[in-house]
Write a protein that holds these residues in place. Sequence first.
Motif, PDB file in Angstrom:
ATOM      1  N   ALA A   1      34.032 -27.562  54.432  1.00 51.22           N
ATOM      2  CA  ALA A   1      33.494 -28.581  53.540  1.00 51.22           C
ATOM      3  C   ALA A   1      31.979 -28.732  53.648  1.00 51.22           C
ATOM      4  O   ALA A   1      31.380 -29.462  52.855  1.00 51.22           O
ATOM      5  N   ALA A   2      31.348 -28.065  54.570  1.00 52.24           N
ATOM      6  CA  ALA A   2      29.890 -28.155  54.712  1.00 52.24           C
ATOM      7  C   ALA A   2      29.353 -26.834  55.267  1.00 52.24           C
ATOM      8  O   ALA A   2      28.791 -26.786  56.361  1.00 52.24           O
ATOM      9  N   PRO A   3      29.509 -25.744  54.536  1.00 50.54           N
ATOM     10  CA  PRO A   3      29.097 -24.435  55.059  1.00 50.54           C
ATOM     11  C   PRO A   3      27.607 -24.194  54.892  1.00 50.54           C
ATOM     12  O   PRO A   3      26.905 -24.932  54.183  1.00 50.54           O
ATOM     13  N   HIS A   4      27.140 -23.133  55.546  1.00 50.22           N
ATOM     14  CA  HIS A   4      25.796 -22.634  55.287  1.00 50.22           C
ATOM     15  C   HIS A   4      25.882 -21.587  54.184  1.00 50.22           C
ATOM     16  O   HIS A   4      26.959 -21.099  53.849  1.00 50.22           O
ATOM     17  N   LYS A   5      24.736 -21.242  53.628  1.00 52.43           N
ATOM     18  CA  LYS A   5      24.709 -20.215  52.595  1.00 52.43           C
ATOM     19  C   LYS A   5      24.981 -18.862  53.225  1.00 52.43           C
ATOM     20  O   LYS A   5      24.362 -18.479  54.214  1.00 52.43           O
ATOM     21  N   HIS A   6      25.953 -18.127  52.652  1.00 54.21           N
ATOM     22  CA  HIS A   6      26.376 -16.857  53.237  1.00 54.21           C
ATOM     23  C   HIS A   6      25.699 -15.661  52.590  1.00 54.21           C
ATOM     24  O   HIS A   6      25.341 -15.693  51.415  1.00 54.21           O
ATOM     25  N   ARG A   7      25.586 -14.590  53.357  1.00 52.27           N
ATOM     26  CA  ARG A   7      25.272 -13.273  52.810  1.00 52.27           C
ATOM     27  C   ARG A   7      26.608 -12.681  52.357  1.00 52.27           C
ATOM     28  O   ARG A   7      27.511 -12.521  53.163  1.00 52.27           O
ATOM     29  N   ARG A   8      26.724 -12.360  51.070  1.00 59.39           N
ATOM     30  CA  ARG A   8      28.032 -12.046  50.494  1.00 59.39           C
ATOM     31  C   ARG A   8      28.761 -10.928  51.216  1.00 59.39           C
ATOM     32  O   ARG A   8      29.954 -10.988  51.447  1.00 59.39           O
ATOM     33  N   PHE A   9      28.051  -9.841  51.523  1.00 62.72           N
ATOM     34  CA  PHE A   9      28.727  -8.691  52.118  1.00 62.72           C
ATOM     35  C   PHE A   9      28.361  -8.526  53.595  1.00 62.72           C
ATOM     36  O   PHE A   9      28.539  -7.477  54.171  1.00 62.72           O
TER      37      PHE A   9
END
Length: 628
Positions: free
Chosen positions: A356-364
């Motif tokens: 519910a409160a993630p950090h921004k991810h690198r997709r791959f």
Amino acid sequence: MANIVIGTAGHIDHGKTTLIKALTGIETDTTKEEKKRGMSINLGFAYLDLPNNKRVGIVDVPGHEKFIKNMVAGLPGINLVLLVIDAAEGIMPQTKEHIDILTLLGIRDFLIVLTKVDTVDPELKELVIEDIRDQLADTPLADAELIETDAVTGTGIKELLTKIQARSEEVQERSESGLARLNVDRVFSVKGFGTVVTGTLLDGSINIGDDLYLYPSEKKTRVRNIQVHETDVKNAQSGQRTALNLANIATDDIKRGDVLSVSEKLEDTWMLDVKVTCLPEVVGGIGLWDRVRLLIGTREVMARTVPLGIDWIGPGEEGFLQLRLEEQVAVKERDRFILRSYSPMQTIAGGEVLDAAPHKHRRFKVEILESLKAKEEGSLDELITDFLINKKQPFTNEKALLEYLGVAKEELQPILVEMEAEGRVIKTKAGYLAQASYQKLADRATEILSVYHKQYRLRFGMPLEEFRSRMRGILAEKEISALIALMKETLVKEANDKLALVDFNVSFNKYQQIAKEKIEQTLAKNGYTPAKKEELFELDKNAEEVLEALNGDSVVFLTHEYVLLGKIFDQAVNLIREYITENNQMTLGDFRDLTKSSRKSSMLILEYMDKQEITKRVENYRVLGKMS
């Protein structure tokens, strides 16, 4: 025994509200507008006293398509759903969408309630039941019990009550662990009491005197009184439909979609990591940066989709997404939600919140199976390339890149300049374009023009408007213009509103060459008198296709009917420029005298020049236009 909340769902006018009134004696269509329309607009609430003296809550959710978001708002906390189907009409499109929504929200306990059975022929009723079973065969309702009812005559109402009671005894008691949380679905004021809100208590319990915090405003309030099923109680428990009388807060401070919690540290978020299931009939699936409507709790917010670990989630497939929200929400892990397309509004997917409160991810660069934690950091240029290549719209402006990457403009700009210098990114008036994406678009455009050249070997090229129409399903108008500008550097050429591959040239055989010479000789003799196309067609059996090929080359089409030799037209342009430069203006009569042609011929030539902006008509004379 557990606290039970029952929901009704189904197509408009299939009898949900009437059925609830027959079961409970309570009218859930309460507003004048609802009564006027004969359909539920907002959530309707009632309660039902079962034969075993257990009181259960009932939520009557709207059936009309325009009120789908109200329907979704009523579903959190529901234990059992009565799927209401009219015996005369059977399953309708909105019935199917309701089933999709219910299934995506994780609801698996259903009773099918066939309504108005005493108003239809028995044979028709059996056919409708057979059709219902066929259409529900591949859904969680395949084995659901079906009860035949008629709310007006009372048929089947007692049997339905018995079935509801049996199901209610099977529902497990909710855990009272967790901090109390309630999604606000209604706000109103009661004279002498003040602000009242309603909703289903999702976690924990609430007691009179408890302090609550409102999200996203984080304002503090206090519980003055609690009602459950219109009865004053000292506390409300998880799973109960609840009305809270609040102190120290005005109705203007609260709105539908807000969240009340005993926790003062419930976190508002701009992002959610989720697991979704895409419906099988969704064309195109869910791709990178699709704009969607997120329906969660009693909120609807716009969001962008970022597939994690995969390029896209196809129809009927499951996958992980990070949702980038346009407004903050306060939700918890395991909350269910629905995704609807931005336009037209259709249900496309649903699922469960994992973080519910993630950090921004690198997709791959994300290990999906280990709680979606980043495996390694990706560089900014890799993220830019990934975004540009995988989003559905090939061209991207700087604002979209900044929103997606979450970096400052000062950090983004040097990377883009470097990538442009290396040829990995192309900057255009329509936005940035990855080199790989440009190559795909150029290949598509080349294929379109190549097919056209094979079909029309004697035409210079495809009309520009026709080319644009072929590309409109892929690109916007501004983007098509940017693509043409890029391709004109090496791949295509343009003339007279026609587009051709750069290496394509019209080639005449000896018979066509003879027709060409006849046409040009005839037009040369005509001088400033345009010829009708039909007259030229009579010169040679190949004249029609050859004349079309000469359009924009040695022949000028003044109208769809009249043509002029290109050299004669150029002479006319030079005459006009010299005359107007010396005299400031020119009349139709002046041009007629200069060319020793007829008034009609002069008018045809001048009107074409006006269209080309070589001249500009002002009252009864002409001046030089923009293109002179």
